[in-house]
Each structure stands twice: as C-alpha cells, then as structure tokens.
Design a protein around this motif. Structure first.
Motif, PDB file in Angstrom:
ATOM      1  N   GLN A 134      -6.683 -17.700 -13.137  1.00 45.84           N
ATOM      2  CA  GLN A 134      -8.104 -18.001 -12.892  1.00 45.84           C
ATOM      3  C   GLN A 134      -8.272 -19.369 -12.240  1.00 45.84           C
ATOM      4  OE1 GLN A 134     -10.438 -17.419 -16.436  1.00 45.84           O
ATOM      5  NE2 GLN A 134     -12.245 -16.939 -15.211  1.00 45.84           N
ATOM      6  N   ARG A 181       3.708 -18.512  -4.660  1.00 47.76           N
ATOM      7  CA  ARG A 181       3.266 -17.567  -5.683  1.00 47.76           C
ATOM      8  C   ARG A 181       2.481 -16.434  -5.020  1.00 47.76           C
ATOM      9  NH1 ARG A 181      -0.106 -20.684 -10.083  1.00 47.76           N
ATOM     10  NH2 ARG A 181      -1.644 -20.642  -8.409  1.00 47.76           N
ATOM     11  N   LYS A 182       2.689 -15.212  -5.538  1.00 52.09           N
ATOM     12  CA  LYS A 182       1.955 -14.075  -4.976  1.00 52.09           C
ATOM     13  C   LYS A 182       0.468 -14.203  -5.297  1.00 52.09           C
ATOM     14  CE  LYS A 182       5.858 -10.943  -5.516  1.00 52.09           C
ATOM     15  NZ  LYS A 182       6.524 -10.173  -6.573  1.00 52.09           N
ATOM     16  N   ALA A 183      -0.350 -13.780  -4.344  1.00 54.97           N
ATOM     17  CA  ALA A 183      -1.804 -13.891  -4.533  1.00 54.97           C
ATOM     18  C   ALA A 183      -2.248 -13.169  -5.801  1.00 54.97           C
ATOM     19  CB  ALA A 183      -2.523 -13.324  -3.312  1.00 54.97           C
ATOM     20  N   ASN A 184      -1.634 -12.024  -6.094  1.00 53.98           N
ATOM     21  CA  ASN A 184      -2.076 -11.262  -7.274  1.00 53.98           C
ATOM     22  C   ASN A 184      -1.569 -11.847  -8.591  1.00 53.98           C
ATOM     23  OD1 ASN A 184       0.590 -10.506  -7.365  1.00 53.98           O
ATOM     24  ND2 ASN A 184       0.237  -8.357  -6.825  1.00 53.98           N
ATOM     25  N   GLU A 185      -0.787 -12.923  -8.519  1.00 52.59           N
ATOM     26  CA  GLU A 185      -0.333 -13.572  -9.751  1.00 52.59           C
ATOM     27  C   GLU A 185      -1.036 -14.909  -9.985  1.00 52.59           C
ATOM     28  OE1 GLU A 185       4.204 -11.831 -10.233  1.00 52.59           O
ATOM     29  OE2 GLU A 185       3.933 -13.845  -9.417  1.00 52.59           O
ATOM     30  N   THR A 186      -1.970 -15.241  -9.126  1.00 52.53           N
ATOM     31  CA  THR A 186      -2.696 -16.506  -9.265  1.00 52.53           C
ATOM     32  C   THR A 186      -3.604 -16.464 -10.493  1.00 52.53           C
ATOM     33  OG1 THR A 186      -2.710 -16.721  -6.871  1.00 52.53           O
ATOM     34  CG2 THR A 186      -4.237 -18.131  -8.074  1.00 52.53           C
TER      35      THR A 186
END
Lengths: 179, 179
Positions: B174, B167-172
């Motif tokens: 909370q 998964r992309k870091a910016n889609e993680t």
C-alpha cells in the motif's frame, strides 16, 4: 521456481556497436567485452538455456543502410549481402552470430536506425528480454559531458534489468573516447 | 573462452535486507524478488556453476547485533543461535541459505554493520564477485528524495557490474516505500 525455469529460456538482449577505431565490420572493444562476459559468466556451458538477441542501432547518415527488416540467426544468413551492407551495420552482426554459432548458443541479430539509447529502450519494450547487457567505455565525468553514455540512459529508462559491463582498463585505447 | 569458464564458478553477490513491514526474520519483498530472479533467470539448473554470496548490512541501533564475524553456509549453521540473534539480521540470512540448500546451489551469507550502500561497495572491493544483484522498490523520483536508494548508489560506485531487479508492480505494498 526452479522447475518453472526449465520450461523456457532466458532471453538476453545485448546492445552492440562498431569500433570507432577500426570501423565496420569490427565490433567496439566494449561490445565485444560485454558479449564475452555474458558468455563466460552467465551462459557458461548451459547453452540451451539462453537466447541472445543482438541489437545494433545505426545512426542514420549518408552511407545509409537499406536492409532494416532482416533477422540474422546463422552464419549462412550473411552470405548474400551486397557490398553496401557488407560495409555497414549488418556485417557487424556477423561477428556476434558467428561467435554464438561456434559456442552453440541460439541467437538473433538485427539492426535499427535511430538514436541508440532511445531505440534500445524501445526494442526492450517491444521484445521484453529478461535483461539487457550493454558495454561501457567507463569514462570519467568530464569525458562523459561530451560524448553522452548510452549505458546510463538504458539503466535509467529501459523496462527490464540492465547490466553494464565496463571495458577493462588494459583494453582502453590511447584516446579513451575511442572504442 | 568457453573452456576457461568451466574451471571456476561465477560468484554472484546478492544484497539482502529485512522486510520493513514484517521485520526480521522476513526478507524484504525486493530482496526476495532479486534472489528468485537470479535463480530463475541466471542460475537456472546449472547449480554447480555459481556461488551466491548474501550480504546483509544492518544499520547499527540499540537492538545491536553481536555476531558479526560468522559465515553461514548451510541450514545447520543457524541451529545454535541465541535469541538475540534470532530476531536480528543473522536470522534473515537463514531464509536465503535454506532456499539455496533446497535448490542445491552453494552459498555464503554474512552480516555487516554500517551504511548499506557504503558497506556493499566495500564488500564488493574486498571479495570481487563477478557481479552484484540488488533489489529495488522501483520508486519514482519524488519518493526517492526522502528515502535514498541503495541500488542507484551501487550501480554508480561499486567496482563490479551491478544488476538491479525492480519489485514487481503487483507486489508493491500500500505504501510503496515499504518493502
């Protein structure tokens, strides 16, 4: 999404090494298998959509290698190699560059000195390919204790998706640690 | 080699699951990412060269699922689902089948009940795809202790090459355990 993908090619890094049986310039059975798998299953006839990046990491030794900064992209680039490099890692790359030339897919190939697993991950970080393909001898747990496996390290530590292509059972040499 | 590959398509199995945040019919962030990556980086515009096989493994529970033997291959196949199945796993598959239909790539999608990691490896053995794509939340070692990771099990145990798409870091979300 589909439209975006047409604008740029998919960059596939392929880790390759020499045969432990036949030595340079022969590729190992598992690197050859990983390359052919990539062509047959991923690139197929869509040759303009992919760039292949071949990385060979040579472990430093006394037969050292003195041409670390060149990039090879076509069969002609190998014509003026001196004898020392012909028997070393650079000549291994010629095999893969020639195959790409026959198939019509763009490629680059280069050699680095160092610990293969560390250098592969470092080059992934530097070049950011879309994914990495590595061959594997498919050794069992007992055999792996003694030889280490570059592919498992890359799967865990490289900063891009990694696909491991196991050597076919019918291509396993008498000693499965050979390749 | 290149000629042989034109005769048959490359069959890619994609393991998908529901979002832990939004529930059915929404795909998890990581399955959506793994699917879009496969289209963008592998299939690209070469839609006739690939078959996508979507497998959703549903963990058995009280909201059980009663349509385990159907295969879904086009948006029309989802029209007559009853309400019970609409809120369960089958409806998740509609997301991926619809996307494939838009893109023009052939697909099949089905659901199985069981332990995801075991069932995925079993289905790989049964269907022998060319490779398996699985999404991963990209959790750290501490988080993994509590949640287990299907992707690591598949990499180790499935009988085909496996590529894990983090998964992309910016889609993680909370809570990174969510997906």
């Amino acid at each position: 999404m589909a439209e975006a993908s047409s604008r740029e090619v998919t960059r596939i890094m392929v880790g390759v090494n020499e045969s432990s049986i036949k030595g340079y310039p022969n590729p190992s059975i598992s690197s050859k298998g990983a390359f052919e798998w990539t062509i047959q299953k991923i690139v197929r006839h869509n040759v303009n959509a992919f760039d292949l990046l071949f990385l060979h990491v040579q472990v430093p030794d006394e037969d050292g290698f003195d041409d670390m900064d060149s990039i090879y992209a076509s069969p002609e680039d190998f014509k003026n190699l001196n004898q020392r490099n012909r028997i070393s890692g650079t000549h291994l790359l010629e095999y893969f560059v020639n195959r790409c030339h026959e198939i019509g897919v763009r490629c680059q190939a280069w050699t680095k000195l160092g610990d293969p697993k560390e250098v592969i991950c470092h080059e992934v970080k530097r070049l950011q390919p879309d994914f990495l393909v590595v061959g594997s001898r498919g050794l069992g747990p007992f055999q792996k204790v003694f030889v280490g496996t570059v592919s498992e390290f890359c799967v865990k530590h490289c900063e891009c998706p990694v696909i491991t292509i196991k050597r076919k059972a019918n291509e396993t040499p008498q000693d499965p640690v050979d390749d």
